[in-house]
Design a protein around this motif. Sequence first.
Motif, PDB file in Angstrom:
ATOM      1  N   GLY A  35       5.095  -0.245   1.732  1.00 56.54           N
ATOM      2  CA  GLY A  35       4.653  -1.337   0.864  1.00 56.54           C
ATOM      3  C   GLY A  35       3.200  -1.309   0.493  1.00 56.54           C
ATOM      4  O   GLY A  35       2.780  -2.033  -0.416  1.00 56.54           O
ATOM      5  N   ARG A  58      -1.395   5.865  -4.213  1.00 58.51           N
ATOM      6  CA  ARG A  58      -0.892   4.587  -4.736  1.00 58.51           C
ATOM      7  C   ARG A  58       0.435   4.852  -5.445  1.00 58.51           C
ATOM      8  O   ARG A  58       0.480   5.336  -6.568  1.00 58.51           O
ATOM      9  CB  ARG A  58      -1.910   3.984  -5.703  1.00 58.51           C
ATOM     10  N   ARG A  62       2.975  -1.161  -6.539  1.00 54.99           N
ATOM     11  CA  ARG A  62       1.936  -1.796  -5.719  1.00 54.99           C
ATOM     12  C   ARG A  62       0.577  -1.669  -6.420  1.00 54.99           C
ATOM     13  O   ARG A  62       0.362  -0.787  -7.236  1.00 54.99           O
ATOM     14  CB  ARG A  62       1.889  -1.188  -4.317  1.00 54.99           C
ATOM     15  N   GLU A  63      -0.294  -2.627  -6.089  1.00 57.44           N
ATOM     16  CA  GLU A  63      -1.652  -2.659  -6.636  1.00 57.44           C
ATOM     17  C   GLU A  63      -1.590  -2.589  -8.164  1.00 57.44           C
ATOM     18  O   GLU A  63      -0.856  -3.357  -8.783  1.00 57.44           O
ATOM     19  CB  GLU A  63      -2.497  -1.546  -5.991  1.00 57.44           C
ATOM     20  N   LEU A  66       1.956  -2.310 -10.070  1.00 53.93           N
ATOM     21  CA  LEU A  66       2.928  -3.310  -9.603  1.00 53.93           C
ATOM     22  C   LEU A  66       4.173  -3.366 -10.473  1.00 53.93           C
ATOM     23  O   LEU A  66       5.271  -3.609  -9.966  1.00 53.93           O
ATOM     24  CB  LEU A  66       2.254  -4.682  -9.544  1.00 53.93           C
ATOM     25  N   THR A 170       4.731  -7.993  -1.972  1.00 56.20           N
ATOM     26  CA  THR A 170       4.955  -6.617  -1.514  1.00 56.20           C
ATOM     27  C   THR A 170       6.372  -6.346  -1.015  1.00 56.20           C
ATOM     28  O   THR A 170       6.708  -5.200  -0.723  1.00 56.20           O
ATOM     29  CB  THR A 170       3.970  -6.267  -0.374  1.00 56.20           C
ATOM     30  N   ALA A 173       8.396  -3.445  -2.642  1.00 61.02           N
ATOM     31  CA  ALA A 173       7.852  -2.114  -2.340  1.00 61.02           C
ATOM     32  C   ALA A 173       8.137  -1.739  -0.888  1.00 61.02           C
ATOM     33  O   ALA A 173       8.440  -0.573  -0.582  1.00 61.02           O
ATOM     34  CB  ALA A 173       6.354  -2.088  -2.618  1.00 61.02           C
TER      35      ALA A 173
END
Length: 257
Positions: A35, A58, A62-63, A66, A170, A173
């Motif tokens: 995640g 990455r 996520r981040e 997303l 999260t 993920a």
Amino acid sequence: MTAHGSPRSRSVLVHFGSPTPGPRRLRLLCIAHAGAGAAPFRGWGELVPDWISVVGVRLPGRESRLREPLLTSMEDVARHIVAELEGHTGPVALFGHCFGGPVAFRVAQLLEEARTCEVVRLVTASAPVPGRVADGRLTHELSSDELYASLVGTGAMNDGQFGQSIFGLTENAIRADFQAFETWTSDDFGRIEAPVLAVRGEDDRVLAEESEDEWASFTEGGLATRSVPGGHFLLGADMPGLVDVVVRQLVDDHAGR
């Protein structure tokens, strides 16, 4: 947004600091737990020698990524990372925390097969070996409440003021990453040529004691093991001790080249 309205794909690799120029520079590719993205490695660049370039991974979902579709198979995850390394010919070391450990292992295999760069070391921390799936219900099939409680219990999630909010962002993920690991099956996961350093928290309640020794079956280059203060989750308050162990190993490897 792209012209067709879909989110633009962001780079999987996030660089933290730049190494001094020279042929012996080392790229340290870091993959976090289920995640998580590249953020846990943001401060690592200040803790390593200047000939090491820290690069966080990455993955989609996520981040800044997303809204990108999640990857739910280990092969897709590993090949997604390797595709970003195309054209890189310098030495590479890989670090993986928890879920990131088996991912880093598969990435190392693919890089060694391609022979485009030298994999000098795999470092795993709090990481199960490929195929080491817990008996009983699979984590990615737990209810939201059960999954949250499991993460809090391992120390991967802080059950504080913002714990539930962070989990809400999260959860998908996290599930995708657990699914990738828990559905990765093989009669023989193979080995890598590079040596492995397996690190375990002294108070880890998730992995069995001496579980780091299992990594010996996955390398032709030899296994070293270390324990550090902390529990299963080593990328929080216990991170300095972990980074120190990683750096010491890479310095030793560098001196022997």
